[in-house]
Design a protein around this motif. Structure first.
Motif, PDB file in Angstrom:
ATOM      1  N   VAL A   4       0.848  -1.196   0.000  1.00  0.00           N
ATOM      2  CA  VAL A   4       0.000   0.000   0.000  1.00  0.00           C
ATOM      3  C   VAL A   4       0.879   1.240   0.000  1.00  0.00           C
ATOM      4  CG1 VAL A   4      -1.685   1.365   1.288  1.00  0.00           C
ATOM      5  CG2 VAL A   4      -1.951  -1.118   1.139  1.00  0.00           C
ATOM      6  N   ASP A   5       0.671   2.111  -0.990  1.00  0.00           N
ATOM      7  CA  ASP A   5       1.273   3.435  -0.946  1.00  0.00           C
ATOM      8  C   ASP A   5       0.323   4.313  -0.124  1.00  0.00           C
ATOM      9  OD1 ASP A   5       2.342   5.912  -1.185  1.00  0.00           O
ATOM     10  OD2 ASP A   5       2.226   6.036  -3.371  1.00  0.00           O
ATOM     11  N   GLY A   6       0.653   4.429   1.141  1.00  0.00           N
ATOM     12  CA  GLY A   6      -0.161   5.245   2.048  1.00  0.00           C
ATOM     13  C   GLY A   6       0.568   6.520   2.402  1.00  0.00           C
ATOM     14  N   ASP A  46       1.151  -6.440   2.913  1.00  0.00           N
ATOM     15  CA  ASP A  46       2.471  -7.010   3.222  1.00  0.00           C
ATOM     16  C   ASP A  46       3.460  -5.906   3.548  1.00  0.00           C
ATOM     17  OD1 ASP A  46       2.006  -9.862   2.702  1.00  0.00           O
ATOM     18  OD2 ASP A  46       1.599  -9.197   0.655  1.00  0.00           O
ATOM     19  N   SER A  47       3.224  -4.739   2.973  1.00  0.00           N
ATOM     20  CA  SER A  47       4.098  -3.599   3.269  1.00  0.00           C
ATOM     21  C   SER A  47       3.332  -2.305   3.026  1.00  0.00           C
ATOM     22  CB  SER A  47       5.355  -3.644   2.390  1.00  0.00           C
ATOM     23  OG  SER A  47       5.008  -3.720   1.016  1.00  0.00           O
ATOM     24  N   ILE A  48       3.741  -1.255   3.742  1.00  0.00           N
ATOM     25  CA  ILE A  48       3.077   0.045   3.637  1.00  0.00           C
ATOM     26  C   ILE A  48       4.137   1.141   3.634  1.00  0.00           C
ATOM     27  CG2 ILE A  48       1.459   1.660   4.751  1.00  0.00           C
ATOM     28  CD1 ILE A  48       0.199  -0.782   6.154  1.00  0.00           C
ATOM     29  N   ALA A  49       4.013   2.068   2.701  1.00  0.00           N
ATOM     30  CA  ALA A  49       4.844   3.272   2.707  1.00  0.00           C
ATOM     31  C   ALA A  49       3.991   4.402   3.265  1.00  0.00           C
ATOM     32  CB  ALA A  49       5.295   3.619   1.292  1.00  0.00           C
ATOM     33  N   LEU A  50       4.547   5.160   4.199  1.00  0.00           N
ATOM     34  CA  LEU A  50       3.796   6.309   4.711  1.00  0.00           C
ATOM     35  C   LEU A  50       4.749   7.425   5.130  1.00  0.00           C
ATOM     36  CD1 LEU A  50       3.693   6.568   8.136  1.00  0.00           C
ATOM     37  CD2 LEU A  50       2.636   4.353   7.795  1.00  0.00           C
ATOM     38  N   ASP A  51       4.201   8.625   5.161  1.00  0.00           N
ATOM     39  CA  ASP A  51       5.000   9.801   5.493  1.00  0.00           C
ATOM     40  C   ASP A  51       4.475  10.460   6.764  1.00  0.00           C
ATOM     41  OD1 ASP A  51       6.830   9.843   3.374  1.00  0.00           O
ATOM     42  OD2 ASP A  51       5.414  10.867   2.049  1.00  0.00           O
ATOM     43  N   PHE A  52       5.330  10.571   7.760  1.00  0.00           N
ATOM     44  CA  PHE A  52       4.950  11.387   8.918  1.00  0.00           C
ATOM     45  C   PHE A  52       5.038  12.876   8.588  1.00  0.00           C
ATOM     46  CE2 PHE A  52       6.138   7.436  11.133  1.00  0.00           C
ATOM     47  CZ  PHE A  52       5.031   7.283  11.947  1.00  0.00           C
ATOM     48  N   HIS A  53       5.770  13.203   7.501  1.00  0.00           N
ATOM     49  CA  HIS A  53       5.959  14.626   7.201  1.00  0.00           C
ATOM     50  C   HIS A  53       4.788  15.242   6.438  1.00  0.00           C
ATOM     51  CE1 HIS A  53       8.655  12.988   3.695  1.00  0.00           C
ATOM     52  NE2 HIS A  53       7.445  13.168   3.229  1.00  0.00           N
ATOM     53  N   GLY A  83       9.835   9.855   6.278  1.00  0.00           N
ATOM     54  CA  GLY A  83       9.091   8.791   5.606  1.00  0.00           C
ATOM     55  C   GLY A  83       9.280   7.485   6.356  1.00  0.00           C
ATOM     56  N   TYR A  84       8.445   6.496   6.049  1.00  0.00           N
ATOM     57  CA  TYR A  84       8.520   5.244   6.812  1.00  0.00           C
ATOM     58  C   TYR A  84       8.105   4.070   5.934  1.00  0.00           C
ATOM     59  CZ  TYR A  84       8.683   2.475  11.057  1.00  0.00           C
ATOM     60  OH  TYR A  84       9.053   1.579  12.020  1.00  0.00           O
ATOM     61  N   LEU A  85       8.839   2.980   6.077  1.00  0.00           N
ATOM     62  CA  LEU A  85       8.436   1.728   5.431  1.00  0.00           C
ATOM     63  C   LEU A  85       8.131   0.692   6.501  1.00  0.00           C
ATOM     64  CD1 LEU A  85       8.081  -0.192   2.997  1.00  0.00           C
ATOM     65  CD2 LEU A  85      10.506  -0.772   3.243  1.00  0.00           C
ATOM     66  N   LEU A  86       6.959   0.092   6.395  1.00  0.00           N
ATOM     67  CA  LEU A  86       6.524  -0.941   7.325  1.00  0.00           C
ATOM     68  C   LEU A  86       6.385  -2.240   6.533  1.00  0.00           C
ATOM     69  CD1 LEU A  86       5.518  -1.173  10.296  1.00  0.00           C
ATOM     70  CD2 LEU A  86       3.241  -0.610   9.448  1.00  0.00           C
TER      71      LEU A  86
END
Ligand SMILES: *Cc1c(COP(=O)(O)O)cnc(C)c1O
Length: 485
Positions: free
Chosen positions: A268-270, A293-300, A310-313
């Protein structure tokens, strides 16, 4: 021969430096406190650009003098995303707690590549908080990175390891024809990630979207099956939680089903949308994100942590480790002392030296709390609905896309609307007024207002709509403000 003590870089006059440091902090707090009184953005005069061009400084300059130069040449000509009237692209507004956390991190000067120290425990704590929000447990891996462009790229690499095994690192693709799937409105960085991963941009299939801008699930399955029949190896489905153009949310649950049925990695591109899980009203709209299975997200962005964060989970942290770690290195780590604490963050991504992005994020999460952050995120979406209502109530305006989250695409009606609306947006920018950006939808130019900033209020929405309606009268209307600059 034993050298003499040398002149280190620390201040000679600590009290004076302390006073100057407090002035600098005060200046920045003043900036944030009174940012509303400033223009959102202003054109950069040539003299200012010329002012920054100078030879490499060979001799020292007083700290206060350099700060004055910053106040004159840099601060007034920033992007404007701290301002409540900033609605361009998808930029976060930042926050005082985040700014102060960043300052402390710089003082500590921690390198979060590895070793045994508390800063790394702070980063691990963020993972312990984040994983359960997205249906992941103990074995999950996570890592701060620059932004979601990097996180999406890394997710492609982890998915590639999942499909081909860690040997791919040594042997390369060996002709494996991997194909990936994302909606036609996916962010451009996903295609670039495919390019950088050596898979080829064309191996990312653009799945058509419905009228709401959401991935068409039947088309996804058809594309996967057609590729398989043609001898390709489908390996990855990317869903977007909040597209940059319109804020559309793909049917994540449906993509999860399709990915499971077809044996694909579900990413997921979150980047900006994933943190909507903090808003009880919005979370159900992201149903299925907890199966990724994986998520990209930005705290910024919505998280209001200052750039960059940015963060990869990754659900399977061991696979993430197998994608990046150098076994010969991490297996040889010490068990005691400063060199203990393996595995290290550098085993989960491409960076060795890493800053302490986790600290500003930790400050923001603790100081505001997830309830308040969730309410703030919900509030930006309520403002988007208010903007939508104002657009629909104005015969001169036209809504250009459904409003799913916090992004509103609209335009002024009139002859040659692309030209007119481009001009409206550029004039708004140059007048220092609320600043939306533009985007192209179905070949038509739209004014796009993305409300990401926690400082934005209904009066900022009114100011935007009034200025768009008053155009071309907005430049004169802002003269007073010009005088005050
Ligand atoms: C912002 C954004 C990106 C890129 O993230 P960066 O942090 O700018 O690298 C990718 N996808 C979406 C949906 C975004 O909103």
């Amino acid at each position: 021969m034993r050298p003499d003590d040398h002149d280190d870089l620390d201040p000679k006059d600590w009290p004076a430096t302390r006073a100057q440091a407090h002035r600098m902090l005060d200046d920045m707090l003043d900036y944030v406190e009174h940012v509303r009184q400033r223009p959102v953005w202003r054109p950069i005069p040539e003299a200012v650009k010329a002012g920054i061009r100078a030879p490499l400084p060979r001799r020292p300059t007083d700290l206060a003098e350099v700060h004055d130069e910053f106040l004159r040449l840099v601060l007034p000509y920033a992007t404007g995303n701290v301002h409540p009237g900033f609605m361009g692209w998808v930029h976060g507004g930042g926050s005082v707690a985040g700014m102060l956390g960043e300052m402390l991190a710089a003082g500590l000067n921690a390198n979060l590549g590895g070793r045994e120290h508390m800063p790394i425990e702070v980063e691990r704590q963020i993972l312990r908080w984040l994983a359960p929000l997205f249906g992941m447990s103990e074995g999950a891996g996570g890592l701060f990175v620059t932004g979601s462009s990097m996180a999406n790229f890394m997710a492609i690499l982890v998915a590639r390891t999942g499909a081909l095994g860690p040997e791919v690192r040594r042997l390369g693709l060996q002709g494996a024809k991997l194909t990936a799937y994302a909606s036609a409105s996916v962010h451009g960085c996903v295609r670039r990630g495919m390019e950088m991963a050596g898979l080829g941009g064309d191996a990312l299939r653009a799945v058509p979207v419905d009228r709401e801008g959401r991935m068409d699930l039947r088309a996804l399955l058809e594309a996967v099956r057609a590729d398989r029949a043609a001898g390709m190896r489908p390996f990855l489905a990317v869903g977007t939680a909040g597209t940059v153009d319109t804020g559309a949310i793909d049917p994540l649950d449906g993509i999860a089903d399709a990915a499971r049925a077809e044996g694909l990695w579900f990413h997921v591109d979150g980047a900006y949308g994933a943190l909507a899980v903090l808003s009880p009203g919005l979370a159900p709209r992201l149903a299925g994100i907890g199966r990724a299975d994986s998520i990209a997200l930005d705290f910024h962005k919505w998280g209001q942590v200052p750039y960059d964060a940015g963060y990869l989970l990754v659900r399977d942290g061991a696979l993430q480790q197998r994608t990046f770690a150098q076994p010969a290195v991490y297996l040889g780590r010490e068990r005691r002392g400063l060199a203990a604490g393996s595995p290290w963050p550098c085993d989960f991504g491409p960076d060795l030296s890493r800053g302490f992005r986790a600290l500003k994020t930790w400050f923001v999460l603790k100081v505001y709390g997830t309830e308040r952050l969730g309410a703030m995120i919900g509030h930006t979406c309520a403002l988007a609905q208010y903007l939508k209502a104002r657009v629909q109530a104005s015969p001169e305006l036209e809504l250009m896309a459904p409003v799913a989250l916090n992004i509103v695409c609209f335009r002024r009606r009139g002859p040659d609307p692309d030209r007119l609306n481009r001009q409206v947006v550029e004039d708004l920018h140059e007048a220092g007024l609320p600043a939306p950006s533009t985007t192209t939808l179905d070949g038509h130019l739209a004014i796009r207002a993305a409300i990401v900033n926690h400082r934005t209020q209904p009066r900022d929405i009114d100011a935007l709509v009034d200025a768009v309606l008053a155009h071309p009268g907005i430049l004169e209307a802002s003269e007073d403000k010009d005088g005050a600059r």
